[in-house]
Design an enzyme around this catalytic site. Structure first.
Site, PDB file in Angstrom:
ATOM      1  N   GLY A  67      -5.552   8.829  -0.863  1.00  0.00           N
ATOM      2  CA  GLY A  67      -4.229   9.392  -0.660  1.00  0.00           C
ATOM      3  C   GLY A  67      -3.215   8.439  -0.064  1.00  0.00           C
ATOM      4  O   GLY A  67      -3.306   7.215  -0.212  1.00  0.00           O
ATOM      5  N   HIS A  68      -2.253   9.018   0.646  1.00  0.00           N
ATOM      6  CA  HIS A  68      -1.078   8.324   1.169  1.00  0.00           C
ATOM      7  C   HIS A  68      -1.449   7.212   2.150  1.00  0.00           C
ATOM      8  O   HIS A  68      -0.894   6.113   2.104  1.00  0.00           O
ATOM      9  CB  HIS A  68      -0.190   9.367   1.849  1.00  0.00           C
ATOM     10  N   PHE A  69      -2.346   7.501   3.069  1.00  0.00           N
ATOM     11  CA  PHE A  69      -2.801   6.510   4.052  1.00  0.00           C
ATOM     12  C   PHE A  69      -4.134   5.925   3.590  1.00  0.00           C
ATOM     13  O   PHE A  69      -5.194   6.202   4.156  1.00  0.00           O
ATOM     14  CB  PHE A  69      -2.923   7.147   5.437  1.00  0.00           C
TER      15      PHE A  69
ATOM     16  N   GLN B  18       0.865  -1.181   0.000  1.00  0.00           N
ATOM     17  CA  GLN B  18       0.000   0.000   0.000  1.00  0.00           C
ATOM     18  C   GLN B  18       0.903   1.232   0.000  1.00  0.00           C
ATOM     19  O   GLN B  18       1.360   1.681   1.042  1.00  0.00           O
ATOM     20  CB  GLN B  18      -0.928  -0.010   1.212  1.00  0.00           C
TER      21      GLN B  18
ATOM     22  N   ASP C  51      -1.463  10.106  -3.845  1.00  0.00           N
ATOM     23  CA  ASP C  51      -0.368  10.285  -2.897  1.00  0.00           C
ATOM     24  C   ASP C  51       0.678  11.227  -3.507  1.00  0.00           C
ATOM     25  O   ASP C  51       1.246  10.931  -4.557  1.00  0.00           O
ATOM     26  CB  ASP C  51       0.243   8.917  -2.610  1.00  0.00           C
TER      27      ASP C  51
END
Length: 287
Positions: free
Chosen positions: A263-265, A126, A237
């Site tokens: 996004g990133h998380f 991920q 991201d």
């Protein structure tokens, strides 16, 4: 119900905190967190997959509930953190496992995988980068630090440790920021407000350039070993855009490839979808 337990064990004088759930006789998934988070980022995975899998999520030294030794007592490099986490798995007697990697979890996980390719049953990725093509625009200030580490280039990165900067890391690129629990960045802010936390993390930002130098080695590992690979990647991201996910196709022949509009998380907004993908993937590739 499969309760998560919160434990600690000493590795070379450093207490490593970790979350554990599920039956140790089931296939193991080691969950390696990113910056600025901790094992807390995997709380939903631990809650939902413990029925069929043994899940273990360590906090790196200086992160989460693990010890935060001074720099004179512990070398904050990705090489050394990987040594610590590898020793942690050895002490736990875990010698066959899938790796779930995100952000910092990728350079730590790939060091472990290249050291013990026979132990890695699968990789769940991920937003864990291993290609120069996957370094996004948000690395501009860090690249300046790599080129010339000065007070000015260090200070240019301090915004990352503010409450506003941390909130941005969690909410940038999400479909709806209201889907993200604000406890995440508030918890990280508390940890990053401890004495010496900024220095330690700037040291890690600076050391990240050594991960980039190892990308060819990790890519060779992928070509040689062809680990089963699940990609569940937040395409928005700013640090690791979709190009980083796409790059894995050059080296891994068969990928369960999923690009998510977040996004990133990604687990914060799309945990249910990602966990379903993880369950289906693991059932296919790990017996």
């Amino acid at each position: 119900m499969h309760n998560t337990t919160f434990k600690k064990t000493e590795i070379n004088g450093v207490n490593i905190a970790y979350r554990e759930a599920g039956n140790p006789h089931n296939p193991t998934i080691v969950l390696l967190h990113g910056f600025p988070s901790s094992s807390h980022q995997y709380r939903k995975v631990l809650n939902q997959l413990a029925d069929n899998y043994h899940l273990i999520a360590p906090d790196y030294p200086g992160f989460g509930a693990s010890d935060f030794p001074l720099s004179k007592d512990y070398e904050y490099t990705f090489d050394n953190i990987a040594v610590t986490i590898d020793a942690f798995l050895e002490k736990k007697g875990i010698n066959s496992y899938a790796l779930m990697i995100q952000d910092y979890g990728a350079p730590i996980g790939f060091r472990i995988a290249t050291a013990h390719p026979e132990r890695v049953t699968a990789i769940i990725n991920q937003n864990g980068n291993a290609y120069e093509a996957g370094l996004g625009d948000a690395w501009a200030s860090t690249r300046q630090l790599w080129a010339n580490r000065t007070t000015a280039t260090e200070n240019a990165l301090l915004h990352a440790f503010t409450l506003e900067g941390l909130e941005w890391q969690y909410t940038h690129g999400t479909r709806n920021p209201e889907n993200v629990n604000p406890d995440t960045w508030h918890l990280d802010f508390l940890r990053l407000s401890r004495p010496n936390a900024h220095k330690v993390n700037i040291d890690l930002f600076y050391d990240y350039q050594n991960n980039v130098k190892l990308y060819p080695k990790w890519q060779q590992y992928l070509r040689d070993n062809q680990p089963p690979l699940l990609i569940v990647w937040g395409k928005n991201d700013a640090f690791f855009p979709e190009s980083g996910a796409e790059a894995f196709k050059k080296d891994v022949k068969e990928i369960d490839y999923n690009i998510l509009n977040t996004g990133h998380f990604a687990l914060e907004e799309d945990a249910d979808l990602i966990i379903e993908k993880m369950r289906n993937f693991m059932q296919k590739v790990v017996k």
